[in-house]
Design a protein around this motif. Structure first.
Motif, PDB file in Angstrom:
ATOM      1  N   SER A  17       0.838  -1.203   0.000  1.00  0.00           N
ATOM      2  CA  SER A  17       0.000   0.000   0.000  1.00  0.00           C
ATOM      3  C   SER A  17       0.869   1.249   0.000  1.00  0.00           C
ATOM      4  CB  SER A  17      -0.888   0.035   1.243  1.00  0.00           C
ATOM      5  OG  SER A  17      -1.648  -1.140   1.345  1.00  0.00           O
ATOM      6  N   PHE A  18       0.552   2.179  -0.870  1.00  0.00           N
ATOM      7  CA  PHE A  18       1.222   3.488  -0.831  1.00  0.00           C
ATOM      8  C   PHE A  18       0.406   4.484  -1.625  1.00  0.00           C
ATOM      9  CE2 PHE A  18       3.075   1.140  -4.401  1.00  0.00           C
ATOM     10  CZ  PHE A  18       2.927   2.029  -5.444  1.00  0.00           C
ATOM     11  N   GLU A  19       0.786   5.751  -1.492  1.00  0.00           N
ATOM     12  CA  GLU A  19       0.114   6.809  -2.242  1.00  0.00           C
ATOM     13  C   GLU A  19       1.150   7.659  -2.948  1.00  0.00           C
ATOM     14  OE1 GLU A  19      -2.008   8.796   0.823  1.00  0.00           O
ATOM     15  OE2 GLU A  19      -3.392   7.115   1.108  1.00  0.00           O
ATOM     16  N   ILE A  20       0.763   8.215  -4.063  1.00  0.00           N
ATOM     17  CA  ILE A  20       1.650   9.164  -4.738  1.00  0.00           C
ATOM     18  C   ILE A  20       0.852  10.433  -5.008  1.00  0.00           C
ATOM     19  CG2 ILE A  20       3.279   9.539  -6.618  1.00  0.00           C
ATOM     20  CD1 ILE A  20       3.299   6.569  -7.154  1.00  0.00           C
ATOM     21  N   GLU A  21       1.358  11.548  -4.496  1.00  0.00           N
ATOM     22  CA  GLU A  21       0.672  12.827  -4.680  1.00  0.00           C
ATOM     23  C   GLU A  21       0.952  13.376  -6.073  1.00  0.00           C
ATOM     24  OE1 GLU A  21      -1.392  14.042  -2.491  1.00  0.00           O
ATOM     25  OE2 GLU A  21      -0.891  12.583  -0.902  1.00  0.00           O
ATOM     26  N   GLN A  22       0.025  14.166  -6.549  1.00  0.00           N
ATOM     27  CA  GLN A  22       0.179  14.869  -7.823  1.00  0.00           C
ATOM     28  C   GLN A  22       1.493  15.656  -7.848  1.00  0.00           C
ATOM     29  OE1 GLN A  22      -2.166  15.329 -10.527  1.00  0.00           O
ATOM     30  NE2 GLN A  22      -0.429  16.411 -11.420  1.00  0.00           N
TER      31      GLN A  22
END
Ligand SMILES: Nc1ncnc2c1ncn2[C@@H]1O[C@H](COP(=O)(O)OP(=O)(O)OP(=O)(O)O)[C@@H](O)[C@H]1O
Ligand code: SF4
Ligand code: SF4
Ligand SMILES: [Mg+2]
Lengths: 439, 366
Positions: free
Chosen positions: A61-66
């Motif tokens: 799980s991870f997120e990447i910001e704009q």
């Protein structure tokens, strides 16, 4: 120059990419293994044919910001490229979700998915084989625009020439063939091609690994310029920690299919918290002869993803493996025992006499008599050339009684860190841990 | 004899005669390796590093030929030609130059061991790892079959192969890349060579495995007093293990220095540029300053200084005058660059080559 496409359904707080619980298992007997980068564990035949599951990516799980660059780092075979391919929908996930601009990719209609494919582009490592030698540069760059029905012929040519300039090449190259170009130039052509459909997100899998350092530096600079010019978001995959440090805003460290640490690039490099991240960082030879000998070495090999260790997957090599709660021995005694366990497992010493081995590994007798009994018994086994029994005894009495073997640490924020951004999967860092999910 | 270098390479020239023309892959290269020393050979892809080390072992295949120079190893002449060419215009081998058979029986594998980037180049896929190692030891050390086997297992353990006795009968493909590389080191150890030539042995390996191999190198040096010639493009490895370094560019050595001088006081603009283009693992680098362009092909190398079309300090004289490798500092550092006084090349008064110079006519980015 380009329209950074905006999507009305996108809410303010949504990251560009959100991956949750992403999992990709390969059925070892189905032949998919051929395309799978694979590190043997060093203890068994590397390409076994038993129909077991290769757990290439497991609950990531991870997120990447704009607009940011997330660096994904890890050793070969840890699942980086598989993760990239799942993200790009080149492979379907076994489990988990990928949200792009707030939309779950799995729930999209075919048409909407086609549109999404335009928004997500990829650059691979090998700039030689990724360009069709029979096609002119112009046609190569225009191909994705054509596939997505963008612009008319004149518009496409104009766009291709603009892109050639953006990536640092001459517009005249439009009519030339790939063989006339060097590796670095070809990688620029790949970039122009990927950018031709105005993607929001570009996945780069080892894009500079095949290039010389001076060419690598040119490409890295170009990537940064393009990010600013087109508002791009990158997932940058590399095994090269120096490159990752240079290009990333945030970094995710992967080991054997799982993320072990995620955080801001400078915090992570200056104060790594996961024992694996620490080991990785301290094993790099630094280009400075005056800091010679500051390197330390992580021993052993990456275990097989077919039967990963229970609990924390790093535990078979972890220099910080936690002592089983039932034993009352000092840190330095435990460090010696840990050494012994691994040396027996690797059969890395000549088992001549019990007293000699005891002396070689331990600094006197252990304070905990139960521990000493086990150690003595194990050493006796090795001297009798019963290595397997010795290994089994040490595993059941020590290694498998550690909390590290009993529960898998979850990737959690750590105490004492100013931001919640830093997450570490290690029992040393206050996360509660979850019950064992698999043996 | 011990005050002469173990390996001495002088003015080595190796060329490939191809349809496109003569590739001057190694063009007048000189360097030495002293006993107990680790000498680095660094440079970008195509600089001629591999051709140079293969020439030392006389492993150059047609259309390649060693066309000039002198290589002596431990008092033996590996390459040596008469001053006058033969009647056919080809260089004539001097009598004391080792024959191919002598190279095979006396030098390769016994006196000089080789470790390539791809270990499969040196391992036979159809024989077991242990068998190959045992045979090598049997031949080189005159041990009985059983004694050689015991020694082989001991060496495999020493280089960190887990469960060496159990894995003795495995085939090379059953080993990981890192382990194969360790097997090659084991083979090198098996014959106790005086010199180990390593051509990018860790390039294909992960950083943790690379670390294990580098540590092994220290152990070997301690234990067997081996000397190394280490080819790499990785400045981190150079800093970590080399005593002295030769920097190659387009077939030539352009700088030679102790490792500390190389990093802290580089004398050639190319060395400086290399150092400025590497991202660092230990500090954040805001800006990389890459060299423009790419290294040209060695078929038609640029006139004068071969680096002049990419050199940020190039001047007009650099297009005309070819600098040889000379001592340029008190400390005995060598560089092939006209900006140094030792060349008396009127560099100071020469016109700088700016972007309008002829060299900038094409695309200078690659
Ligand atoms: N068999 C061959 N035929 C023609 N040219 C060759 C041959 N082998 C090497 N060359 C040329 O010789 C030059 C030097 O090559 P070499 O392999 O020594 O470079 P290198 O410094 O080892 O590079 P790398 O870092 O990529 O290993 C190159 O221009 C190469 O193309
Ligand atoms: S959980 Fe245990 S084995 Fe895993 S990294 Fe932390 S200390 Fe090491
Ligand atoms: S001789 Fe001239 S071109 Fe060559 S390195 Fe020195 S300054 Fe640069
Ligand atoms: Mg080479």
């Amino acid at each position: 120059m380009t329209d950074v496409s905006s999507h009305p359904e996108e809410s303010e707080e949504d990251p560009l990419v959100r991956v949750s619980g992403l999992t990709k298992h390969f059925d070892n007997s189905s032949g998919l293994l051929g395309s799978y980068e694979f590190a043997p564990d060093g203890l068994s035949f590397p390409f076994t044919h038993n129909p077991e599951t290769v757990r290439a990516v497991d609950g990531v799980s991870f997120e990447i910001e704009q607009g940011e660059t997330l660096g994904l780092v890890g050793e070969s075979g840890c699942g980086k490229s598989t993760l990239a391919r799942v993200l790009l929908q080149l492979l379907s996930p076994t489990d988990g979700d990928i949200h792009f601009q707030g939309e779950n990719l799995a729930e999209l209609s075919n048409e909407a998915l086609r549109q999404r494919r335009e928004d997500i582009q990829m650059i691979f490592q090998d700039p030689q084989s990724s360009l069709d030698p029979r096609m002119k540069i112009g046609a190569i760059i225009e191909e994705p625009m054509e596939a997505h029905g963008l612009r008319d012929a004149t518009g496409r040519e104009q766009r291709a020439k603009e892109l050639l300039e953006s990536v640092g090449l001459e517009p005249q190259y439009y009519d030339r063939y790939p063989h006339e170009f060097s590796g670095g130039q070809r990688q620029r052509i790949n970039l122009a091609r990927a950018l031709s459909v105005d993607p929001d997100f570009v996945v780069l899998d080892e894009p500079t690994s095949a290039l010389d350092v001076s060419i690598q530096a040119q490409i890295l600079n170009t990537l940064q310029d393009l990010q600013t010019e087109f508002g791009l978001t990158y997932l940058f995959i590399s095994h090269d920690l120096s490159v990752i440090r240079h290009i990333s805003d945030r970094v995710a460290v992967m080991y054997l299919g799982e993320l072990v640490e995620v955080g801001d690039v400078d915090r992570l490099f200056e104060d790594p918290r996961h024992p694996y991240t620490q080991a990785l960082l301290s094993s790099i030879p630094v280009p400075d002869p005056r800091s010679r000998g500051e390197r330390s070495v992580l021993h052993g090999d990456v275990p097989s993803p077919i039967n990963p260790p229970s609990g924390c997957r790093f535990r078979t090599r972890c220099p910080a493996l936690i002592v089983p709660a039932e034993y009352d021995i000092s840190d330095s005694e435990w460090a010696d025992v840990r050494e012994l366990i691994r040396a027996v497992d690797r059969r890395s010493f000549d088992a001549d006499s019990v007293s000699h081995i005891q002396e070689q590994f331990l600094d006197g007798r252990l304070t905990d008599t139960r521990c000493q009994e086990v150690v003595t018994e194990a050493i006796e086994h090795t001297v009798a050339d019963e290595w397997e029994r010795a290994t089994e005894l040490l595993q059941t009495e020590f290694a498998e009684k550690s909390v590290c073997a009993e529960t898998a640490p979850s990737l959690d924020s750590i105490t004492g860190e100013p931001t919640t951004d830093r997450r570490v999967a290690c029992h040393l860092h206050g996360s509660e841990g979850e019950p064992i999910q698999h043996e | 004899m011990s005050d002469t270098p173990l390996l001495k390479v002088e003015n080595l020239k190796t060329q490939f005669f191809t349809e496109a023309g003569t590739v001057r892959a190694v063009d007048g290269v000189s360097f030495t390796v002293e006993r107990g020393e680790i000498v680095g050979l660094v440079g970008e892809s195509g600089a001629g590093k591999s051709v140079a080390v293969r020439s030392i072992l006389r492993l150059i295949d047609s259309p390649g030929h060693i066309v000039g120079g002198e290589i002596t190893f431990d008092g033996k002449t590996v390459v040596g030609f008469e001053d006058e060419p033969g009647t056919d215009g080809e260089p004539t081998r001097r009598e004391e130059m080792l024959t191919n058979t002598e190279m095979r029986s006396q030098i390769r594998g016994s006196e000089i061991a080789l470790i390539f980037q791809d270990p499969m180049e040196s391992l036979n896929p159809v024989f077991t790892v242990g068998g190959q190692l045992r045979e090598l030891i049997e031949l080189n050390r005159g041990l009985s079959k059983q004694a050689a086997r015991d020694r082989a297992i001991e060496i495999l353990r020493e280089v960190g192969i887990p469960q060496p006795a159990e894995r003795f009968d495995d085939y090379p493909h059953q080993f990981s890349g890192g382990m194969r590389q360790r097997v090659l080191i084991a083979m090198a150890l098996g014959c106790e060579p005086k010199l180990i030539v390593a051509d990018e042995p860790t390039t294909a390996l992960d950083v943790t495995v690379e670390g294990q191999i580098l540590d092994l190198v220290y152990d070997l040096q301690d234990k067997y007093d081996a000397s190394f010639l280490w080819v790499t493009h990785d400045m981190g490895i150079v800093a970590e293990i080399c005593d002295r370094v030769n920097v190659m560019y387009l077939g030539e050595v352009v700088e030679r220095a102790s490792v500390d001088d190389l990093f802290y006081n580089p004398q050639h603009p190319y060395t400086e540029a290399l150092l400025n283009s590497i991202p660092r693992p230990d500090q954040s680098t805001e800006d990389l300053q890459p060299l423009e362009g790419a290294m040209p092909e060695p078929i038609n190398p640029p006139s004068g200084c071969r680096f002049h079309d990419r050199c940020p300090e190039a001047r007009e004289v650099c297009q005309r005058t070819h600098p040889d490798l000379r001592t340029v500092t008190e400390a005995g550092q060598y560089a092939a660059c006209l900006k140094h006084d030792a060349f008396e090349a009127a560099y100071e008064t020469s016109r700088p080559l700016t972007d309008e110079s002829p060299a900038a006519g094409g695309d200078r980015r690659e």
